[in-house]
Design an enzyme around this catalytic site. Structure first.
Site, PDB file in Angstrom:
ATOM      1  N   SER A 115      -0.355  17.558 -40.368  1.00  0.00           N
ATOM      2  CA  SER A 115       0.011  18.808 -39.784  1.00  0.00           C
ATOM      3  C   SER A 115      -0.704  19.410 -38.942  1.00  0.00           C
ATOM      4  CB  SER A 115       1.051  19.421 -40.570  1.00  0.00           C
ATOM      5  OG  SER A 115       1.404  20.641 -39.834  1.00  0.00           O
ATOM      6  N   TYR A 119       2.953  24.978 -48.404  1.00  0.00           N
ATOM      7  CA  TYR A 119       3.353  23.786 -47.580  1.00  0.00           C
ATOM      8  C   TYR A 119       1.910  23.342 -47.120  1.00  0.00           C
ATOM      9  CZ  TYR A 119       4.472  20.807 -43.486  1.00  0.00           C
ATOM     10  OH  TYR A 119       4.702  19.603 -42.888  1.00  0.00           O
TER      11      TYR A 119
HETATM   12  N1  LIG Z   1       9.042  18.640 -38.472  1.00  0.00           N
HETATM   13  C1  LIG Z   1       7.813  19.116 -38.193  1.00  0.00           C
HETATM   14  O1  LIG Z   1       7.645  19.926 -37.694  1.00  0.00           O
HETATM   15  C2  LIG Z   1       6.406  18.421 -38.853  1.00  0.00           C
HETATM   16  C3  LIG Z   1       5.259  18.913 -38.216  1.00  0.00           C
HETATM   17  C4  LIG Z   1       4.038  18.152 -38.491  1.00  0.00           C
HETATM   18  C5  LIG Z   1       4.434  17.405 -39.573  1.00  0.00           C
HETATM   19  N2  LIG Z   1       5.412  16.918 -40.036  1.00  0.00           N
HETATM   20  C6  LIG Z   1       5.222  15.960 -41.243  1.00  0.00           C
HETATM   21  O2  LIG Z   1       6.267  14.830 -40.729  1.00  0.00           O
HETATM   22  C7  LIG Z   1       6.543  14.136 -41.912  1.00  0.00           C
HETATM   23  C8  LIG Z   1       8.086  13.748 -41.704  1.00  0.00           C
HETATM   24  O3  LIG Z   1       8.835  15.216 -41.611  1.00  0.00           O
HETATM   25  P1  LIG Z   1      10.375  15.180 -40.905  1.00  0.00           P
HETATM   26  O4  LIG Z   1       9.778  16.219 -40.035  1.00  0.00           O
HETATM   27  O5  LIG Z   1      10.649  13.959 -40.528  1.00  0.00           O
HETATM   28  O6  LIG Z   1      10.987  15.931 -42.292  1.00  0.00           O
HETATM   29  P2  LIG Z   1      12.447  15.828 -42.607  1.00  0.00           P
HETATM   30  O7  LIG Z   1      13.224  15.611 -41.497  1.00  0.00           O
HETATM   31  O8  LIG Z   1      12.909  16.754 -43.716  1.00  0.00           O
HETATM   32  O9  LIG Z   1      12.605  14.302 -43.451  1.00  0.00           O
HETATM   33  C9  LIG Z   1      11.629  14.027 -44.386  1.00  0.00           C
HETATM   34  C10 LIG Z   1      11.612  12.601 -44.981  1.00  0.00           C
HETATM   35  O10 LIG Z   1      11.098  12.517 -45.958  1.00  0.00           O
HETATM   36  C11 LIG Z   1      11.761  11.753 -47.227  1.00  0.00           C
HETATM   37  N3  LIG Z   1      11.245  12.396 -48.513  1.00  0.00           N
HETATM   38  C12 LIG Z   1      11.098  13.554 -48.863  1.00  0.00           C
HETATM   39  N4  LIG Z   1      10.632  13.292 -50.145  1.00  0.00           N
HETATM   40  C13 LIG Z   1      10.653  12.292 -50.488  1.00  0.00           C
HETATM   41  C14 LIG Z   1      10.286  11.343 -51.737  1.00  0.00           C
HETATM   42  N5  LIG Z   1       9.987  12.179 -52.855  1.00  0.00           N
HETATM   43  N6  LIG Z   1      10.350  10.212 -51.657  1.00  0.00           N
HETATM   44  C15 LIG Z   1      10.704   9.478 -50.480  1.00  0.00           C
HETATM   45  N7  LIG Z   1      10.903   9.985 -49.296  1.00  0.00           N
HETATM   46  C16 LIG Z   1      11.073  11.479 -49.495  1.00  0.00           C
HETATM   47  C17 LIG Z   1      13.105  12.357 -46.890  1.00  0.00           C
HETATM   48  O11 LIG Z   1      14.135  11.788 -47.611  1.00  0.00           O
HETATM   49  P3  LIG Z   1      15.407  12.331 -48.011  1.00  0.00           P
HETATM   50  O12 LIG Z   1      16.470  11.984 -46.816  1.00  0.00           O
HETATM   51  O13 LIG Z   1      15.742  11.659 -49.378  1.00  0.00           O
HETATM   52  O14 LIG Z   1      15.303  13.679 -48.181  1.00  0.00           O
HETATM   53  C18 LIG Z   1      13.318  12.301 -45.178  1.00  0.00           C
HETATM   54  O15 LIG Z   1      13.426  10.807 -45.136  1.00  0.00           O
HETATM   55  C19 LIG Z   1       6.209  14.952 -42.996  1.00  0.00           C
HETATM   56  O16 LIG Z   1       5.257  14.447 -43.679  1.00  0.00           O
HETATM   57  C20 LIG Z   1       5.931  16.264 -42.352  1.00  0.00           C
HETATM   58  O17 LIG Z   1       5.098  17.045 -43.325  1.00  0.00           O
HETATM   59  C21 LIG Z   1       6.658  17.389 -39.621  1.00  0.00           C
END
Ligand SMILES: NC(=O)c1ccc[n+]([C@@H]2O[C@H](COP(=O)([O-])OP(=O)(O)OC[C@H]3O[C@@H](n4cnc5c(N)ncnc54)[C@H](OP(=O)(O)O)[C@@H]3O)[C@@H](O)[C@H]2O)c1
Length: 237
Positions: free
Chosen positions: A130, A143
C-alpha cells in the site's frame, strides 16, 4: 514471469481485490488458479479452485502449501485494516490483528511457499502492499505499521530468494473500490484495474509495481520532500 500457463494461488480470493486478482489471472492465461479463502464456500466464481486458507494459522498454511505443490505464482493479497490510531484506539486488539494478518500471516505464506516456488523453477511471489507502506497516516496508524513491515519483508525476500530464481514483487496502491475502503469517501481505483496492472508488472518482471496513478505521485512526493508531505497530512487531519 510468464503468466500464460502459470499455476497461481491468491489469498483472500473470495472478495475484493483477491477475487479480481483470480479473475485477471485466468484472463491473462494462467492454467490453474487456487482461490484461498477462510471460508472456501464463499468462492463462487467459475474457473478457480477454492482452497481453505487462513493465513494466520501456520499449520494450515503449511498444509495448503503441501496441497498446492504445483504453484509457480503466489499472490499474498489477504489483509485486514481496522481504521485504528495508535494512541486513541481503545485497546491493542486492532494493532495485533493487523500485524498478525498483514505481516506474520504473509510471512507464514512466504516461508511455506518459497520451497514450492523454488522446486517449480523459481516463479514469482507477489505481496500486495500500500502507499501506507511508505508513510503513516494518523487515522489508521497501526495498519500503516503492518503494511510497512510487509514492505520490509518483501524487500528482504527479494534478496533472500534471488538464488533460487524467484521474482519478488511489491505492488503499491492507494484507495481501491473494495469493502476495506468502503467507509472512506475518496477517489478510488477499481479492483479489476489494480489486479490487471499488478499482473502486467509481474509479467514485465518489475520489482515494484505502482498499480495506480496516486501511488506513483505519493512515492515521488515523499522522495521530493517528506517533511512537506507530512506537513500536508497534519494540515488535513
Ligand atoms: N482497499 C484499499 O483501499 C487497499 C489499498 C491498498 C492496499 N490494499 C491491500 O489490498 C489487499 C486486499 O484488500 P481488499 O481491499 O480486497 O480488502 P477486503 O475487501 O477487506 O478483502 C480482504 C480479503 O482478505 C481476506 N482475509 C482477511 N484476513 C484473512 C486471513 N487471516 N486469512 C485469509 N484471508 C484473510 C478476507 O477474507 P474474509 O472474507 O474471510 O474476511 C478478504 O477475502 C490487502 O492486503 C490490503 O491491505 C487495499
Amino acid at each position: 514471469m510468464q503468466i500464460k500457463g502459470a499455476t497461481a494461488l491468491v489469498s483472500g480470493a473470495n472478495r475484493g481485490l483477491g477475487r479480481a486478482f483470480a479473475q485477471a489471472l485466468l484472463q491473462a492465461g494462467a492454467a490453474k488458479v487456487y482461490a484461498g479463502a477462510r471460508d472456501p464456500s464463499r468462492v463462487t466464481d467459475p474457473g478457480v479452485i477454492p482452497v481453505a486458507l487462513d493465513i494466520t494459522d501456520p499449520n494450515a498454511v503449511i498444509a495448503t502449501a503441501r496441497e498446492c505443490s504445483d504453484v509457480t505464482l503466489l499472490i499474498n493479497n489477504a489483509g485486514v485494516m481496522w481504521m485504528s490510531p495508535f494512541i486513541a484506539a481503545p485497546s491493542m486488539e486492532a494493532a495485533r490483528d493487523e500485524m498478525m494478518t498483514n505481516y506474520f500471516g504473509t510471512l507464514y505464506m512466504c516461508r511455506a511457499f518459497s520451497p514450492v516456488l523454488g522446486a517449480n523453477g523459481g516463479g514469482a511471489l507477489v505481496n500486495m502492499l500500500s502507499v501506507v507502506s511508505w508513510f503513516t497516516h494518523p487515522m489508521n496508524g497501526s495498519y500503516c505499521a503492518s503494511k510497512a513491515a510487509e514492505r520490509a519483508l518483501t524487500d528482504g525476500l527479494r534478496l533472500e530468494l534471488a538464488e533460487q530464481g524467484t521474482l519478488v514483487v511489491g505492488v503499491y496502491a492507494s484507495f481501491i473500490e473494495t469493502d476495506m475502503a468502503a467507509v472512506l469517501d475518496v477517489p478510488k481505483t477499481s479492483a479489476d484495474a489494480i489486479a490487471r496492472s499488478a499482473i502486467e508488472g509481474v509479467a514485465n518482471k518489475q520489482y515494484e509495481v505502482f498499480a495506480d496513478a496516486r501511488s506513483a505521485e505519493i512515492k515521488a512526493a515523499l522522495a521530493r520532500d517528506a517533511d512537506a508531505f507530512y506537513a500536508g497530512l497534519a494540515r488535513k487531519s
